[in-house]
Design an enzyme around this catalytic site. Sequence first.
Site, PDB file in Angstrom:
ATOM      1  N   CYS A   1      49.777  51.965  46.226  1.00 12.18           N
ATOM      2  CA  CYS A   1      50.684  50.967  45.656  1.00 12.18           C
ATOM      3  C   CYS A   1      51.385  51.631  44.462  1.00 12.18           C
ATOM      4  O   CYS A   1      50.718  52.258  43.628  1.00 12.18           O
ATOM      5  CB  CYS A   1      49.914  49.738  45.168  1.00 12.18           C
ATOM      6  SG  CYS A   1      49.003  48.906  46.477  1.00 12.18           S
TER       7      CYS A   1
ATOM      8  N   GLU B   1      35.022  53.950  37.297  1.00  7.93           N
ATOM      9  CA  GLU B   1      35.035  53.085  36.118  1.00  7.93           C
ATOM     10  C   GLU B   1      34.666  51.646  36.462  1.00  7.93           C
ATOM     11  O   GLU B   1      34.962  51.160  37.556  1.00  7.93           O
ATOM     12  CB  GLU B   1      36.434  53.111  35.485  1.00  7.93           C
ATOM     13  CG  GLU B   1      36.771  54.481  34.964  1.00  7.93           C
ATOM     14  CD  GLU B   1      38.118  54.534  34.257  1.00  7.93           C
ATOM     15  OE1 GLU B   1      38.233  55.299  33.304  1.00  7.93           O
ATOM     16  OE2 GLU B   1      39.049  53.823  34.654  1.00  7.93           O
TER      17      GLU B   1
ATOM     18  N   CYS C   1      33.980  43.808  36.437  1.00  9.22           N
ATOM     19  CA  CYS C   1      34.929  44.254  37.450  1.00  9.22           C
ATOM     20  C   CYS C   1      34.432  45.593  37.973  1.00  9.22           C
ATOM     21  O   CYS C   1      34.357  46.570  37.221  1.00  9.22           O
ATOM     22  CB  CYS C   1      36.304  44.391  36.801  1.00  9.22           C
ATOM     23  SG  CYS C   1      37.530  45.074  37.900  1.00  9.22           S
TER      24      CYS C   1
ATOM     25  N   CYS D   1      41.779  55.539  45.779  1.00  9.62           N
ATOM     26  CA  CYS D   1      42.246  54.525  46.730  1.00  9.62           C
ATOM     27  C   CYS D   1      43.292  55.157  47.637  1.00  9.62           C
ATOM     28  O   CYS D   1      44.061  56.010  47.202  1.00  9.62           O
ATOM     29  CB  CYS D   1      42.863  53.356  45.953  1.00  9.62           C
ATOM     30  SG  CYS D   1      43.344  51.962  46.997  1.00  9.62           S
TER      31      CYS D   1
ATOM     32  N   CYS E   1      43.877  45.568  34.962  1.00 10.19           N
ATOM     33  CA  CYS E   1      44.108  45.738  36.395  1.00 10.19           C
ATOM     34  C   CYS E   1      45.090  46.888  36.590  1.00 10.19           C
ATOM     35  O   CYS E   1      46.118  46.950  35.928  1.00 10.19           O
ATOM     36  CB  CYS E   1      44.772  44.502  36.989  1.00 10.19           C
ATOM     37  SG  CYS E   1      43.800  43.029  36.898  1.00 10.19           S
TER      38      CYS E   1
ATOM     39  N   CYS F   1      50.192  50.989  40.709  1.00 10.98           N
ATOM     40  CA  CYS F   1      48.767  51.059  40.359  1.00 10.98           C
ATOM     41  C   CYS F   1      48.346  52.506  40.131  1.00 10.98           C
ATOM     42  O   CYS F   1      48.586  53.378  40.959  1.00 10.98           O
ATOM     43  CB  CYS F   1      47.927  50.445  41.481  1.00 10.98           C
ATOM     44  SG  CYS F   1      46.157  50.577  41.172  1.00 10.98           S
TER      45      CYS F   1
HETATM   46  N1  SAH Z   1      42.806  46.969  46.059  1.00 14.45           N
HETATM   47  C1  SAH Z   1      42.506  45.626  45.686  1.00 14.45           C
HETATM   48  C2  SAH Z   1      41.691  45.483  44.406  1.00 14.45           C
HETATM   49  C3  SAH Z   1      42.044  46.345  43.213  1.00 14.45           C
HETATM   50  S1  SAH Z   1      43.424  45.944  42.215  1.00 14.45           S
HETATM   51  C4  SAH Z   1      43.782  44.791  45.605  1.00 14.45           C
HETATM   52  O1  SAH Z   1      44.862  45.359  45.691  1.00 14.45           O
HETATM   53  O2  SAH Z   1      43.696  43.575  45.511  1.00 14.45           O
HETATM   54  C5  SAH Z   1      43.147  44.373  41.503  1.00 14.45           C
HETATM   55  C6  SAH Z   1      44.461  43.663  41.144  1.00 14.45           C
HETATM   56  O3  SAH Z   1      45.185  44.415  40.159  1.00 14.45           O
HETATM   57  C7  SAH Z   1      45.408  43.528  42.338  1.00 14.45           C
HETATM   58  O4  SAH Z   1      45.894  42.213  42.404  1.00 14.45           O
HETATM   59  C8  SAH Z   1      46.548  44.475  41.993  1.00 14.45           C
HETATM   60  O5  SAH Z   1      47.774  44.078  42.583  1.00 14.45           O
HETATM   61  C9  SAH Z   1      46.565  44.393  40.480  1.00 14.45           C
HETATM   62  N2  SAH Z   1      47.218  45.532  39.804  1.00 14.45           N
HETATM   63  C10 SAH Z   1      47.320  46.796  40.224  1.00 14.45           C
HETATM   64  N3  SAH Z   1      47.996  47.550  39.321  1.00 14.45           N
HETATM   65  C11 SAH Z   1      48.327  46.715  38.296  1.00 14.45           C
HETATM   66  C12 SAH Z   1      49.005  46.900  37.039  1.00 14.45           C
HETATM   67  N4  SAH Z   1      49.460  48.081  36.674  1.00 14.45           N
HETATM   68  N5  SAH Z   1      49.150  45.817  36.245  1.00 14.45           N
HETATM   69  C13 SAH Z   1      48.638  44.613  36.595  1.00 14.45           C
HETATM   70  N6  SAH Z   1      47.975  44.397  37.742  1.00 14.45           N
HETATM   71  C14 SAH Z   1      47.821  45.435  38.595  1.00 14.45           C
END
Ligand code: SAH
Length: 343
Positions: A117, A93, A106, A113, A335, A120
């Site tokens: 986390c 996406e 984006c 991944c 995000c 996420c």
């Molecule tokens: N892997 C990379 C880039 C992808 S995520 C990273 O971790 O930076 C991009 C951003 O979205 C990151 O700052 C991550 O912490 C945030 N993110 C992930 N899940 C989220 C959620 N459910 N709500 C808001 N931000 C989120």
Amino acid sequence: MEKKCLKGMSREELNVWCSEISESVFRGTQLYEWMYRHGILSFDKMSNMSNQFREYLKKYCFIKTLCVEKILPSKIDTSSKILFRTLDNQLIETVSMVDKSRHTVCISSQVGCALDCSFCETGRMGLKRNLSTGEMVDQLIFVRGHEKQSITNVVFMGMGEPFHNYRNVINAANIFHSSRGFNLAASRITISTAGILPRIQQFIKEKQKYKLAISLNATNDTSRTLIMPVNKKWSLDSLISAGREYSNLKKRQVMFEYVLMKGINDSTDDAHKLSHLLQGIPCKLNIIPYNETNGIFQRPDKETISRFSNILHKNRNEYRVLIRWSKGQDINAGCGQLVWMQE
Ligand code: SAH
């Protein structure tokens, strides 16, 4: 014979390849410009190439790595989410966000991944594979052709951990930056990492010109490890130090991201600790109110979000604070909401 993919190759690689197949070297630069500056997806449209070379290209090469599966425009704002299918049937996406004169895209750097986390959604897919440079470039080529407004910013914040796919990501950024490619200023290309320390150090050492963002999301190692297993390898302090080094060396401020989650990392104590951690570091802090996923986490209420950011505003020294509200909430384009499970 398997066809050769030209999409993603640098100008130098294309030039060398042209001379290897006994074509003039400058054909490489022409191919580069057709693919990246003009976004041409068919060799037939490369009007300055000889017929013979075009026939060769059609027979032995290809330049389209993605098919559009679905375009989901948001009904509440001017963002849209695009679902692409790769040639080996993976789904990824991309999010396009238009905001007055700004158009940010984006893009995804991996299918899924590996980082897992807990907040996420992409992490729930596990890692399928890295995206090629060409697949990252094709995301941008499609959006550029689809939206009226020119692209002003690119962020590697879609699916995946860009620094687990370092070389392909940097090569894609180089094509976005090149004046013969997308001609975007380096300051408008941001790479966000969950904190792969050796790659951050490599990025600094190689003097890469692109903007660096580091996702902190917690104010101490114990709670960070609970939500980001990658923290077992590289601690919060080591990431903040690397961010400081980037800001000091490059005269370009590192961005720290902090996803705000109810009852997890949103207390006033956390706000004070975070501002303490960032004291003296020229940086930008982006507070991202949590976007709903299927997990157990929740977004704090508006008052908590403002209280948290106010403390950071008040205590700030060299850093700037911004609350980043994700766009496309109705289409799960925020995000951490990018996920695609194969049926
Ligand atoms: N892997 C990379 C880039 C992808 S995520 C990273 O971790 O930076 C991009 C951003 O979205 C990151 O700052 C991550 O912490 C945030 N993110 C992930 N899940 C989220 C959620 N459910 N709500 C808001 N931000 C989120």
